[in-house]
Design an enzyme around this catalytic site. Sequence first.
Site, short mmCIF file in Angstrom:
data_model
loop_
_atom_site.label_atom_id
_atom_site.label_comp_id
_atom_site.label_asym_id
_atom_site.label_seq_id
_atom_site.Cartn_x
_atom_site.Cartn_y
_atom_site.Cartn_z
CG ASP A 193 2.10 -1.03 -0.68
OD1 ASP A 193 2.64 -0.25 -1.49
OD2 ASP A 193 2.39 -2.23 -0.58
CD GLU A 203 0.97 1.52 -4.76
OE1 GLU A 203 2.01 1.92 -5.32
OE2 GLU A 203 0.96 0.64 -3.87
#
Length: 735
Positions: free
Chosen positions: A380, A417
């Site tokens: 993330d 990401e």
Amino acid sequence: MTVADLITAPPLGAASSRAFPLGLSPHSDAADSVEADSVNVAVYAPDLDDVVLYFQAPGRDWRGVLLPDFTDGVHHGLVTGMPVGSRYGFLSAAAAAAAASATAASDGGRPTGGGNPGGGNPGVLDPDSVQLLLDPYGRAIHRRSVTNANGDASSAGAAGEAGSLYTSVRMDSGFDWGQDAHPHTPWRNTVLYEAHVKGQTMLHPGIPKEIRGSYAGMAHPAMIEYLTALGITAVELLPIQFHIDEPHLQDLDLTNYWGYNTLGFFVPQVSYASPAARAAGPQAVQDELKGMIKLLHAAGIEVILDVVYNHTAEGGQDRPALSWRGLADRQYYRNDGGRYVDSTGCGNSLDFSERRVVQLALDSLRYWVEEFHVDGFRFDLAVTLGRNADNDFQPGHPFLIAASTDRALAGIKLIAEPWDLGHDGWQTGRFPLGWADWNDRFRDSVRDVWLSDQAAIAAGGQGGPLDRLADGLAGSAELFAASGRSQLASLNFVTAHDGFTLRDLVSYNRKHNEANGEEDRDGHGHNRSWNHGVEGPTEDESIVAARAQTSRNIMATLLLSLGVPMITAGDELGRTQRGNNNAYCQDNELTWLDWSMDAGAQEMLAATRRLIQVRRNFLANQPSGYPGRGECSYLHWYNAEGRPMTPEQWRDPANRVLQLLIGSPDGLLDGLVVFNASAAPVDVTLPVLAADGGPSRRFERRMTTAPEHDERQGKMLTPGGRDRVAANAINIYRS
């Protein structure tokens, strides 16, 4: 026992304690009779003069021991009488004294939490009423609800999460893995499925109620059979590391459903275990998760974890210390002049220019691979993990390189990401070898072609040129080539947990997040969606059919593109969140998969299965080189007349037809995909091209995204022949 007694207790085996590994580790030098109860304790707290370990063995009173040794910022010591199952935490000596004074002063010296071994006498610290600092390397976390003298939940000032206190727990890592092995599915054969452990199984009628929404439910034969029949090779699970809810969600009586608020980087989320496992304790929780992974591996399915190393659940500087903040605030968190530098939007950012932060993340990754047999990780806000001391993103950052070269992580899939909220935060295509990037350019291009452009055309305007579509189909070469990686570094997606579902993309022009309690201010406002004429649900059969066809077009484009596709769980069933594009706090039927399987769901599921099989036929052997539009021997681009695309046609927004002939590296032509992104049916001329210089082979019509799939499949066509492609549809042929 007073605070003075605790911090002046004689050190136990101080001469042989170690500053490594961090956390708890067996005391290998202890006598056999006490070895199981003896541990080496090491915690990184460079700015604390003294660190006291508080622990409670099962069925025993709390004890406190000063860690006597200090090496390179690590406080360490040997402790006896601390068997598996012991709860524990840390405080500085000064904090312990202050907490004891506060406890003595509250309510006439009586502790608020109970369980005080000192009987509530003034000057005695009660660890059951104070938030001890969690071990950053702890393997389990015990959560205890606390109340004040009036019977109300304690405030967040006394507990990390309102009404809760946390302690770390000593664990045993044993588990019978049998013959378990990583599937090691090649990237070229990988089809990812992003899922939530609870939401995936909570409503599934084929899974027993007592294990729905759990690790055990995810591993139930009904779920494994579903995934394998669909063609999934890897499940990418939303965060299952231990996480808690933010205070503002508690005030709204909501929870952090997605789980991007980590409190334990080595700890499984307890709430995802079955009720029976939770009741049995943390060892049963770990075993259930390991059992899930073992069963998925047996079915050939990899398990990839979505992990959050960019920030922690401690939030902003005004929040209580739960672990890292109380141990090494200046070292763990990125700050400038004493104030946090927040590139995550979550109140803090871990500072990956600090070696101990890099070590923490790498040690956590190794733990999940070695102890849980995990097959990969999706990171993330991964740009934060690659920021140097100047807070600039560095593709050669030590953490990024170490993760892709570490021996313990060999063969593990690493997915970035590739953005965060800091300066210069968009870095898609710039991660190093060994990493794959979520390709948001692919996402936006596909949405533009099948949604934004279609909306413009329906309104009497025109769409954009199809070179964007071709770029995505070919693996976004310009985006990834500079990093030295192939199209297999492109993790293609159109939807994800964050944003509209596929059905909502074709059903809503704007977000509808009122249920989140923020007056619809949250969530992204630019979705590139199109409602096909009506906002939200409708009984207009023509609109329902058009939405279904557009959904098939998007799924087909995703699954027939070079790179690695990721399907968001439920998109293959037409799942809706009723226009909520930020459902992070909705732990209910809005986010749980609906398995009722109406006719629309069955049609979408059948189409997705066919497309995954077509992908296996066409792209299972996609090479690692970069296919440019005019230079690749196995991708050939044609116009509606069956002739090679010209530069002018690539740039012409009025040209809405594109033929892609896909060949395998051995020179044999595998298939043809014809895209008609116009509002009218088109008769196309199939291209003529022989792979070996001999006669061209015939094409068998395998699939169309138009409604008449069943009637039209199977027809044999000759090169140079003509075939009709319905408006806003895709035809697929096998050579």
